[in-house]
Design an enzyme around this catalytic site. Structure first.
Site, short mmCIF file in Angstrom:
data_model
loop_
_atom_site.label_atom_id
_atom_site.label_comp_id
_atom_site.label_asym_id
_atom_site.label_seq_id
_atom_site.Cartn_x
_atom_site.Cartn_y
_atom_site.Cartn_z
CE1 TYR A 113 78.23 77.86 39.01
CE2 TYR A 113 80.23 76.99 39.41
CZ TYR A 113 78.98 77.09 39.95
OH TYR A 113 78.24 76.10 40.24
CB SER A 131 76.36 75.94 50.08
OG SER A 131 76.52 77.05 48.44
CG LEU A 191 81.90 75.75 54.67
CD1 LEU A 191 82.67 76.84 55.14
CD2 LEU A 191 81.68 75.31 55.97
N GLY A 228 78.79 80.76 53.78
CA GLY A 228 79.20 82.18 54.69
C GLY A 228 78.25 81.82 55.46
CG PHE A 287 81.87 81.71 59.15
CD1 PHE A 287 82.15 80.32 60.33
CD2 PHE A 287 81.62 80.97 58.02
CE1 PHE A 287 82.73 79.39 60.48
CE2 PHE A 287 82.33 79.83 57.66
CZ PHE A 287 82.77 78.92 58.86
N1 NAP Z 1 74.91 72.97 41.75
C1 NAP Z 1 75.29 73.86 42.22
O1 NAP Z 1 73.69 74.29 41.59
C2 NAP Z 1 76.24 74.59 42.39
C3 NAP Z 1 75.60 76.32 43.37
C4 NAP Z 1 76.02 76.58 44.54
C5 NAP Z 1 77.43 76.30 43.69
N2 NAP Z 1 78.58 75.38 44.07
C6 NAP Z 1 79.53 75.03 44.05
O2 NAP Z 1 79.98 74.76 45.25
C7 NAP Z 1 81.12 75.12 45.32
C8 NAP Z 1 80.57 75.73 47.64
O3 NAP Z 1 79.68 77.10 47.42
P1 NAP Z 1 80.22 78.23 48.11
O4 NAP Z 1 80.88 78.79 47.88
O5 NAP Z 1 78.31 78.60 48.25
O6 NAP Z 1 80.33 77.15 49.10
P2 NAP Z 1 80.92 78.00 51.26
O7 NAP Z 1 82.05 76.56 51.37
O8 NAP Z 1 79.24 77.51 51.62
O9 NAP Z 1 80.91 79.27 51.31
C9 NAP Z 1 82.05 79.41 50.85
C10 NAP Z 1 81.73 81.09 50.99
O10 NAP Z 1 81.93 81.70 52.64
C11 NAP Z 1 83.02 82.68 52.45
N3 NAP Z 1 83.48 82.08 54.07
C12 NAP Z 1 83.76 82.55 54.96
N4 NAP Z 1 84.01 82.54 56.55
C13 NAP Z 1 84.35 81.07 56.05
C14 NAP Z 1 85.28 80.47 56.81
N5 NAP Z 1 85.59 80.35 57.88
N6 NAP Z 1 85.59 79.37 55.92
C15 NAP Z 1 85.54 79.11 54.37
N7 NAP Z 1 84.84 79.96 53.66
C16 NAP Z 1 84.36 80.55 54.47
C17 NAP Z 1 83.55 82.30 51.92
O11 NAP Z 1 84.96 83.26 51.48
P3 NAP Z 1 86.55 83.56 51.30
O12 NAP Z 1 86.21 82.53 50.34
O13 NAP Z 1 86.79 85.00 51.73
O14 NAP Z 1 87.27 82.17 52.09
C18 NAP Z 1 82.85 81.73 50.56
O15 NAP Z 1 82.03 83.40 50.11
C19 NAP Z 1 80.96 76.36 44.09
O16 NAP Z 1 82.48 77.53 44.24
C20 NAP Z 1 80.60 76.44 43.13
O17 NAP Z 1 81.71 75.23 42.21
C21 NAP Z 1 77.22 74.31 42.96
#
Ligand code: NAP
Length: 301
Positions: free
Chosen positions: A57, A212, A214, A217, A220
């Site tokens: 990361y 992921s 959401l 993102g 939204f």
């Molecule tokens: N195992 C794997 O292969 C893998 C792959 C990807 C991710 N992951 C893990 O999963 C975690 C989550 O993934 P993700 O970051 O893609 O999750 P997500 O919650 O689907 O997306 C988060 C993104 O959405 C944005 N966003 C926009 N509006 C939002 C709202 N109303 N509420 C919340 N978020 C909003 C966030 O920005 P803001 O910060 O501005 O809210 C952030 O950039 C990662 O941190 C990682 O630990 C694992």
């Protein structure tokens, strides 16, 4: 509904919080160490005690950003569970020996990666180590042996995988019990519902971790037809229940009987609160299928 408190992931005894905080995007947050500590503290105060990392990361920088913040208040380590991953090799100035992007689940790589993660996170143990992606060259016997050694040394307490198909999961699980498969699932990404992954979790009594939730993102910001349809249905349900669209999306994931553990990717307190609020919202089966229908673009057969 009473929110489920930290429950052990059977049969391992590992307790993760019902919502996990993801650190993938931390390098983009532009936070000073004290602000990162504040984010960690806000998570803990909400009940989010588990933190999800991977060696890669932030181009191999996020674990150290977290470790630096944790060093400001080292006693917090006892109140949290740290999850991290290894097995992907990126071409990076941080890892000059890597020639191409590839996967590596060899003994040497897993050992070296765990040592680097322990140093960066400034901790003496990792609560849960995941193999990040299925490695076509994985030798399950060899990997099970290195897992057992790391556990005997107290460096890693539990093991799992991420993004593994049921057959790939089974290969390793048969030799060293895994506690979870961390997979993608959201109202915009439904594969795990039909490719056997969630069936296997249910069958084995293992809670999947969900990345992921959401759609990164897109829920939204997406302007494609699927995102627009799904957002419309989620908004209607949000209005009906007096909660946010994000809360309904989390509740949709949590409604699956495998008791998924969503990982939030946000740096904002309000978004963490919206995720936690979903623990108190149970969708009806019909409402769950309204979201499914919007995602697929057609009714069930
Ligand atoms: N195992 C794997 O292969 C893998 C792959 C990807 C991710 N992951 C893990 O999963 C975690 C989550 O993934 P993700 O970051 O893609 O999750 P997500 O919650 O689907 O997306 C988060 C993104 O959405 C944005 N966003 C926009 N509006 C939002 C709202 N109303 N509420 C919340 N978020 C909003 C966030 O920005 P803001 O910060 O501005 O809210 C952030 O950039 C990662 O941190 C990682 O630990 C694992």
């Amino acid at each position: 509904m009473t929110p489920p408190m930290d429950e052990p992931l059977p049969p391992s005894g590992l307790s993760l919080s019902p919502i996990v905080a993801g650190a993938w995007r931390m390098a983009d947050w532009g936070m000073a160490a004290a602000q990162r500590l504040n984010w960690i503290t806000q998570c803990l105060e909400l009940g989010i005690t588990s933190f999800d990392h991977a060696d890669i990361y932030g181009g191999y920088t996020v674990e150290a950003l977290f470790g630096e913040a944790l060093a400001l208040q080292p006693a917090l380590r006892h109140r949290m569970q740290i999850v991290t991953k290894c097995g992907i090799k990126l071409v990076s100035p941080q890892r000059p020996a890597h020639g191409i992007k590839s996967y590596d689940s060899s003994v040497a790589h897993v050992r070296a990666s765990v040592e680097a993660s322990l140093r960066a996170l400034r901790t003496d143990h990792i609560d849960l180590l995941l193999i990040h992606r299925p490695d076509a060259l994985m030798d399950p016997l060899e990997l099970a042996e290195v897992f057992a050694q790391l556990r005997a040394q107290g460096k890693v307490l539990h093991f799992g995988v991420s993004n593994h198909l049921p057959s790939q999961f089974k290969l390793l699980h048969g030799r060293l019990p895994l506690v979870t498969n961390q997979i993608e699932l959201s109202p915009l990404h439904l594969h795990a519902l039909s490719d056997g992954t969630l069936d296997q979790c249910l069958d084995l009594g293992l809670q999947p971790m969900i990345w992921s939730p959401l759609g990164g993102g897109r829920l939204f910001t997406g302007t494609d037809a699927q995102a627009l349809r799904v957002r419309g249905v989620l908004q209607a349900l949000a209005d009906q229940h007096g909660v946010s669209v994000a809360t309904v999306a989390y509740a949709w994931i949590l409604r699956h009987p495998s008791r998924p553990i969503p990982i939030t990717g946000s740096h904002r307190l309000v978004a963490l609160q919206e995720a936690w609020a979903a623990l108190s919202l149970r969708l009806s089966a019909e409402d769950w299928y309204r979201v499914w229908q919007a995602s697929m673009g057609h009714e069930v057969p």
